[in-house]
Structures are given as structure tokens and as C-alpha cells.
Design a protein around this motif. Sequence first.
Motif, mmCIF file in Angstrom:
data_model
loop_
_atom_site.group_PDB
_atom_site.id
_atom_site.type_symbol
_atom_site.label_atom_id
_atom_site.label_comp_id
_atom_site.label_asym_id
_atom_site.label_seq_id
_atom_site.Cartn_x
_atom_site.Cartn_y
_atom_site.Cartn_z
ATOM 1 N N ALA A 1 0.826 -1.218 0.000
ATOM 2 C CA ALA A 1 0.000 0.000 0.000
ATOM 3 C C ALA A 1 0.860 1.268 0.000
ATOM 4 O O ALA A 1 0.335 2.361 -0.169
ATOM 5 N N ALA A 2 2.167 1.126 0.189
ATOM 6 C CA ALA A 2 3.023 2.322 0.249
ATOM 7 C C ALA A 2 3.099 3.006 -1.108
ATOM 8 O O ALA A 2 3.085 2.350 -2.144
ATOM 9 N N ALA A 3 3.164 4.336 -1.057
ATOM 10 C CA ALA A 3 3.398 5.124 -2.275
ATOM 11 C C ALA A 3 4.914 5.270 -2.408
ATOM 12 O O ALA A 3 5.567 5.866 -1.546
ATOM 13 N N ALA B 1 8.465 6.324 -4.149
ATOM 14 C CA ALA B 1 9.088 7.297 -5.060
ATOM 15 C C ALA B 1 9.761 6.532 -6.189
ATOM 16 O O ALA B 1 10.584 5.656 -5.946
ATOM 17 N N ASP B 2 9.372 6.852 -7.427
ATOM 18 C CA ASP B 2 9.932 6.133 -8.578
ATOM 19 C C ASP B 2 11.351 6.578 -8.902
ATOM 20 O O ASP B 2 12.086 5.859 -9.568
ATOM 21 N N TYR B 3 11.699 7.789 -8.466
ATOM 22 C CA TYR B 3 13.037 8.332 -8.776
ATOM 23 C C TYR B 3 13.688 8.860 -7.500
ATOM 24 O O TYR B 3 12.999 9.265 -6.568
ATOM 25 N N ILE C 1 9.708 -2.443 -6.511
ATOM 26 C CA ILE C 1 9.673 -3.446 -5.435
ATOM 27 C C ILE C 1 8.572 -4.471 -5.700
ATOM 28 O O ILE C 1 8.780 -5.678 -5.592
ATOM 29 N N LEU C 2 7.394 -3.987 -6.057
ATOM 30 C CA LEU C 2 6.248 -4.880 -6.275
ATOM 31 C C LEU C 2 6.559 -5.889 -7.386
ATOM 32 O O LEU C 2 6.322 -7.097 -7.232
ATOM 33 N N LYS C 3 7.102 -5.387 -8.468
ATOM 34 C CA LYS C 3 7.422 -6.256 -9.612
ATOM 35 C C LYS C 3 8.425 -7.325 -9.188
ATOM 36 O O LYS C 3 8.288 -8.502 -9.519
ATOM 37 N N GLY D 1 -1.026 -5.367 -5.006
ATOM 38 C CA GLY D 1 -0.484 -4.039 -5.290
ATOM 39 C C GLY D 1 -1.570 -2.985 -5.259
ATOM 40 O O GLY D 1 -2.765 -3.294 -5.205
ATOM 41 N N PHE D 2 -1.145 -1.748 -5.275
ATOM 42 C CA PHE D 2 -2.057 -0.609 -5.332
ATOM 43 C C PHE D 2 -1.763 0.206 -6.586
ATOM 44 O O PHE D 2 -0.612 0.249 -7.037
ATOM 45 N N ALA D 3 -2.777 0.849 -7.118
ATOM 46 C CA ALA D 3 -2.561 1.805 -8.206
ATOM 47 C C ALA D 3 -3.328 3.064 -7.854
ATOM 48 O O ALA D 3 -4.554 3.088 -7.891
ATOM 49 N N GLU E 1 -3.340 -2.611 -17.311
ATOM 50 C CA GLU E 1 -1.961 -2.538 -17.838
ATOM 51 C C GLU E 1 -0.966 -2.696 -16.683
ATOM 52 O O GLU E 1 0.027 -3.416 -16.775
ATOM 53 N N LYS E 2 -1.300 -2.074 -15.543
ATOM 54 C CA LYS E 2 -0.368 -2.089 -14.403
ATOM 55 C C LYS E 2 -0.241 -3.472 -13.788
ATOM 56 O O LYS E 2 0.862 -3.920 -13.465
ATOM 57 N N ILE E 3 -1.347 -4.189 -13.639
ATOM 58 C CA ILE E 3 -1.258 -5.523 -13.014
ATOM 59 C C ILE E 3 -0.503 -6.490 -13.938
ATOM 60 O O ILE E 3 0.245 -7.350 -13.469
ATOM 61 N N ARG F 1 1.917 -5.551 -15.990
ATOM 62 C CA ARG F 1 3.324 -5.140 -15.914
ATOM 63 C C ARG F 1 3.961 -5.573 -14.590
ATOM 64 O O ARG F 1 5.109 -5.995 -14.544
ATOM 65 N N LYS F 2 3.182 -5.470 -13.487
ATOM 66 C CA LYS F 2 3.760 -5.729 -12.161
ATOM 67 C C LYS F 2 3.693 -7.205 -11.775
ATOM 68 O O LYS F 2 4.485 -7.663 -10.967
ATOM 69 N N GLY F 3 2.693 -7.901 -12.267
ATOM 70 C CA GLY F 3 2.583 -9.333 -11.970
ATOM 71 C C GLY F 3 2.010 -9.661 -10.604
ATOM 72 O O GLY F 3 2.209 -10.771 -10.093
HETATM 73 N N1 CTP Z 1 5.649 0.251 -6.354
HETATM 74 C C1 CTP Z 1 6.804 -0.395 -6.018
HETATM 75 N N2 CTP Z 1 8.022 0.116 -6.380
HETATM 76 C C2 CTP Z 1 8.104 1.261 -7.109
HETATM 77 C C3 CTP Z 1 6.925 1.924 -7.473
HETATM 78 C C4 CTP Z 1 5.709 1.409 -7.081
HETATM 79 O O1 CTP Z 1 6.728 -1.424 -5.381
HETATM 80 N N3 CTP Z 1 9.277 1.730 -7.437
HETATM 81 C C5 CTP Z 1 4.367 -0.352 -5.991
HETATM 82 C C6 CTP Z 1 3.453 0.497 -5.126
HETATM 83 O O2 CTP Z 1 3.628 0.185 -3.752
HETATM 84 C C7 CTP Z 1 2.071 0.065 -5.603
HETATM 85 C C8 CTP Z 1 2.277 -0.295 -7.050
HETATM 86 O O3 CTP Z 1 3.667 -0.560 -7.182
HETATM 87 O O4 CTP Z 1 1.624 -1.098 -4.915
HETATM 88 C C9 CTP Z 1 1.889 0.729 -8.047
HETATM 89 O O5 CTP Z 1 2.490 1.951 -7.743
HETATM 90 P P1 CTP Z 1 2.350 3.165 -8.736
HETATM 91 O O6 CTP Z 1 3.147 4.298 -8.201
HETATM 92 O O7 CTP Z 1 0.909 3.393 -9.034
HETATM 93 O O8 CTP Z 1 3.002 2.517 -10.052
HETATM 94 P P2 CTP Z 1 4.247 2.910 -10.894
HETATM 95 O O9 CTP Z 1 5.129 1.759 -10.993
HETATM 96 O O10 CTP Z 1 4.830 4.157 -10.379
HETATM 97 O O11 CTP Z 1 3.616 3.121 -12.334
HETATM 98 P P3 CTP Z 1 3.333 4.492 -13.126
HETATM 99 O O12 CTP Z 1 4.607 5.269 -13.124
HETATM 100 O O13 CTP Z 1 2.935 4.024 -14.469
HETATM 101 O O14 CTP Z 1 2.214 5.141 -12.391
#
Ligand code: CTP
Length: 403
Positions: A275-277, A279-281, A310-312, A326-328, A344-346, A348-350
Amino acid sequence: MSAGDTPRRLNVVVGVTGGIAAYKAVGIVRAFVLAGHDVHVVATENALRFVGRPTLEAISRNLVQSDLYEGVAEVKHVAIGQAADLIVVAPATANSIAKIAGGFADDVLGNTILASSAPVIIAPAMHTEMWQNPATQANVQLLRDRGVVIVGPAVGQLTGADSGPGRMSDVDDIVAAALGTVTAQDLVGRRILVTAGGTREPLDPVRFIGNRSSGRQGVAIAIAAAARGAEVTLIAANLEVESPSSIRVISVGTTSELAEAVATEAQTHDVVIMAAAVADYRPEHVAESKIKKDAQGDVLDLRLVRNPDILKSIAEHRLPGQLIVGFAAETEPDDVKLLAIGREKITRKGSDLLIINRVGWTEGFATQNNTISVIDSSGTIVGEATGTKLSVANRILDLVSAR
Ligand code: CTP
């Protein structure tokens, strides 16, 4: 009781009687409030000699009832008991146990218990001699025979220099026993890992890049899972909300700390709920000292590099039988497009399930309520929920439990 019958927001009456452990009743009230329940304190006059009415009212967010002859028009001597889903008497003195066993109705608490069909949980607190006295033991047995749940007392240091059986049980044990009487125990024996909050990526010792996730939804999932009998670990990233002390918490700050904690803990859990948000970068370089604007000029260029997904990664390396959720969180306003993004997200993430929720300037973050749709790996909608984050958490857990 099936999970579907579980009352979501309970009306909990906390009966406080006149013993020194009354100060610990504040912690019990707090724990029920934090878990999302509506709490009404019924105190005896003697209890209010030990703990102040304003304290109990502030923590419970409701008026304390102690006087049988106040507000008589509301017929509260029966109304409070009739409305209760759960009655917890903590601390229960030897005197109050005797009165409850005898069916006395000379105060609000006695009337409340007599007028109620809700489960009653009693947490005795008294000196060892009083606890072991045959009168008390006979009263306790009578209550047990009538289905009252007795929690404790624990053995330990008492008010004076003495120690022995008589100390009130720990707040968390009392709350867990109480919730256990009204909540389906469908997750007993399951180990559930939940991540909550939002990761922060430092730029320098004083600044970070972060997101607006408060952690409320993730914490609600952890609380609900524990109430349903699961052994829960919460990996907490910069929470804005408290989590109950009964839940094992691992605190992290950055995405790489979260990734490391998840990788370790996923090895010992049956279910992982991300459920955590995240940071992608993150900044490519973290400055050792505070970045000074005079050294930068009018424009500050930041170079960010991708964080691991992490989720993937946990979905790819899942243990046999392990369930990954996972959460979106998306800002897309159109329902059809939102669902397409989720599908698309599920893929991609599996993950096995994906919780889709809409977020925005006023939606999703830091709010008390949430609206979600849940899809499975084939993209089919398997559940929907709207309501408090606790009720949404229970709906998610219904789907987890069904698997
Ligand atoms: N997540 C993760 N690791 C990351 C980014 C996201 O594990 N680096 C997880 C989040 O905890 C959530 C899921 O993936 O359960 C979706 O997160 P989201 O931010 O919506 O997805 P993104 O991978 O960032 O996809 P996009 O950039 O297309 O929104």
C-alpha cells in the motif's frame, strides 16, 4: 460469523471502575479510537477519582456517562447498553465484578450491562488477596459461565511493594480479546506483510522529494488484519498516523530501505500488500551539506535516477502460494480509462490483485474515506468498496481471505 458480517465501525462501551489501573483505561479508549471505532466511556463515580473526566472525553471524543440521574429523558440507563456492540470493563475492581455478577443496577455501568446483549469483556485489576478470595473467584466463575470473557489479570508488580496475580492485563491484550469476540477470525495462522506511507528521497540533509501519502489506508489494513487474527508486520514509511503498539512495525525512509525490508520480510509472510506510495526516482547525488541557492543561481537542475520496482520484483520472486497485492493510485478521472490503466499495471507488475483508487488534490490522500476497485491478474473486477479506510481495508481482506 463470516467476515461479511463483521461490524465495521463498532460502538464500544468502555466501563471504567474505581481502581488505580483506571489511568490505563485511557490507553484502551485510545486504542479503540485509533482502530476506527466509536467509543463511549461509562465511568463509576469512584473511577473519576482516579482519572479525570476531561481526559476520557478528549480521548474518546464523546461525553463520559457517570450519573444515572443526568439526561434522564434520554433513557440512557438502557439506551447505552442497547446501542453497544461491545462492552469492555477495564479495570474491573473486586467490587464491580461482584456487582456485575449480582446483576446490580445502581449506577450507569450496571444498567448498561443489564440492558445489553453485546459481548462483555472484563479485565480484573486488584490486589492478589482480593483476586484469590473465594468470593471474587466465585463471582468470576459465575460471569464466565454466563459467557463473559475474563482477560487476565496478569502477574506482576502491583500498586504497593507487592507483586503477584492481580495486575490488569496489557492494553493491547484487552483490546485484541475484545475485538476477537465480534470479528471473524478468518486470518488466524496467516502472516501478512503490509507497507504503508510514502517514501522520501533526500536531496541534502534537510530536504527530500516525497509524496502526499499519509499511510492511513495501509495502517487500516494492518489493524483490520490483526483484528481478524493475522500475524501482521507493518513496514512504515514516514507515516502521518499512529499505528497500534500491538503490530510489529519496521520503519523505513527511502525506497531503497523499503526495498531491502520488503525483500527480507517477504520471505516469511504468506501475503504481501504494497500500500506504500513509492518514489519512482531518487536524486542521483545526495549533497553532503545544505544546497545553497547562491551557489546555484536562478535554476536548480536536479538529476533523478530510477528506483527499483519493489512490487514487480517480489511478484517475480514470490514464494509458492504467496499472495501479492499491489495498489494503483491514479488521477485519471474517467472510470473506463482508470480500469484500463489498472489492467496494464497488473500485467506489468505481476501481482495477484491490484487495488485501484483515484487520487487527486482532494481525493485519496490524507482523507478518512476511500473508494476502490479491485482487479485480479486477468483484469476482472473482483470487488469494489467505498467508505472509511477501515471498511475498505476489511473489503480488501475479504478478497485476500477468499484466496
Ligand atoms: N511500487 C513499487 N516500487 C516502485 C513503485 C511502485 O513497489 N518503485 C508499488 C506500489 O507500492 C504500488 C504499485 O507498485 O503497490 C503501483 O504503484 P504506482 O506508483 O501506481 O506505479 P508505478 O510503478 O509508479 O507506475 P506508473 O509510473 O505508471 O504510475
